[in-house]
Write an enzyme that holds these catalytic residues in place. Structure first.
Site, mmCIF file in Angstrom:
data_model
loop_
_atom_site.group_PDB
_atom_site.id
_atom_site.type_symbol
_atom_site.label_atom_id
_atom_site.label_comp_id
_atom_site.label_asym_id
_atom_site.label_seq_id
_atom_site.Cartn_x
_atom_site.Cartn_y
_atom_site.Cartn_z
ATOM 1 C CG HIS A 183 11.625 -19.843 9.123
ATOM 2 N ND1 HIS A 183 12.611 -18.943 9.490
ATOM 3 C CD2 HIS A 183 12.197 -21.071 9.207
ATOM 4 C CE1 HIS A 183 13.725 -19.592 9.750
ATOM 5 N NE2 HIS A 183 13.505 -20.886 9.592
ATOM 6 C CG HIS B 37 16.715 -22.331 15.498
ATOM 7 N ND1 HIS B 37 18.053 -21.986 15.543
ATOM 8 C CD2 HIS B 37 16.472 -22.710 14.216
ATOM 9 C CE1 HIS B 37 18.579 -22.134 14.336
ATOM 10 N NE2 HIS B 37 17.651 -22.567 13.514
HETATM 11 O O1 G3P Z 1 12.846 -25.601 7.581
HETATM 12 C C1 G3P Z 1 13.669 -24.641 7.068
HETATM 13 C C2 G3P Z 1 14.542 -23.957 8.070
HETATM 14 O O2 G3P Z 1 13.875 -23.905 9.297
HETATM 15 C C3 G3P Z 1 15.860 -24.629 8.244
HETATM 16 O O3 G3P Z 1 16.773 -23.879 8.946
HETATM 17 O O4 G3P Z 1 18.018 -23.083 10.877
HETATM 18 O O5 G3P Z 1 15.881 -21.972 10.298
HETATM 19 O O6 G3P Z 1 15.891 -24.254 11.269
HETATM 20 P P1 G3P Z 1 16.610 -23.282 10.419
HETATM 21 MG MG MG Z 2 13.835 -24.852 11.226
#
Ligand code: G3P
Ligand code: MG
Length: 251
Positions: free
Chosen positions: A15, A57
């Protein structure tokens, strides 16, 4: 004799890269994810003021870099020299924000790349089409998985290039329930990407029966990783791919 291994486990997708150990959404985090045994990386992408595909992000650069301002209001010239590493750790000082093309160039043939289309503040922009064009130009259709909480992005991607896989991200709990159910199906997804506490064995079964995958986020507790493996989800999106590998490989 059956050829299935008894310890089959979900794919490990890091992630924002190996974001437990390196600054999120940077090349350092993506390279480390690979070193730690991830089979894929998840990253977030948005457009700069001059329409560059920037891996980042938040809408603003304030939290993770030494700069201030919104990505959508800054040009790549203003973004490219920001330090996206020091706030995480001095050893990452000077680590820049990457462009999507740089990630594709270095890792596109080595890892699955889950690109989250993060145009939530500007849903009518051309982000989806521009990402699709880049994937096609770099011939990475096989190794890219698009995803978004904005389901319309998936339809746009489907129209432009149905061969590129698409995952529908759903919000946690009640907020995402409509999209996890019958309503979500209209968005032509290949995989559902729910928050892991919303996953039930029947949901996995049903999706698999309809030829769809299920990739869950963001799982870091060993007991949750073990549960997702028992449910037979296809991938786990996690911040610590080393731990995930260790937990998931233990029979
Ligand atoms: O793809 C899962 C996750 O990345 C979604 O939330 O806010 O971490 O981009 P975020
Ligand atoms: Mg994400």
């Amino acid at each position: 004799m059956s050829t299935t291994t008894s310890n089959h486990h979900p794919l490990i997708i890091a992630h924002r890269g190996a974001s437990a150990f390196a600054p999120e959404n940077t090349m350092a985090a993506f390279r480390l994810a690979k070193e730690l045994g991830a089979e894929g990386i998840e990253l977030d992408v948005m457009l700069s003021a001059d329409q560059k595909l920037v891996v980042h992000h938040d809408n603003s650069v304030n939290r993770t870099t030494d700069g201030k301002g919104k990505v959508a209001e800054m040009t790549w010239d203003e973004l490219k020299d920001l330090d996206a590493g020091s706030k995480f750790g001095e050893e990452f000082s000077g680590e820049p924000l990457p462009l999507l093309e740089q990630v594709f160039e270095e890792l596109g043939r080595k890892l699955l790349i889950n690109v989250e289309l993060k145009n939530y503040a500007s849903p009518r922009d051309r982000l989806t089409e521009m990402v699709v064009d880049l994937v096609k130009r770099m011939e990475l259709e096989e190794s890219v998985l698009l995803s978004s909480f904005n389901a319309k992005n998936l339809l746009r991607a489907y129209r432009a290039a149905p061969e590129i896989r698409r995952g529908l991200l759903t919000l946690p709990g009640l907020a995402g329930s409509l999209y996890r159910g019958w309503y979500g199906k209209r968005f032509q997804y290949d995989a559902l990407h729910p928050h892991y506490p919303d996953v039930r064995p029947k949901m996995v079964e049903k999706l698999h029966k309809h030829g769809k995958q299920i990739n869950v986020w963001t799982v870091d507790e060993p007991e949750d990783l073990r549960r997702m493996k028992a449910y037979q989800v296809d991938s786990v999106i996690c911040n610590d791919p080393a731990q995930a590998r260790q937990v998931l490989e233990t029979p």
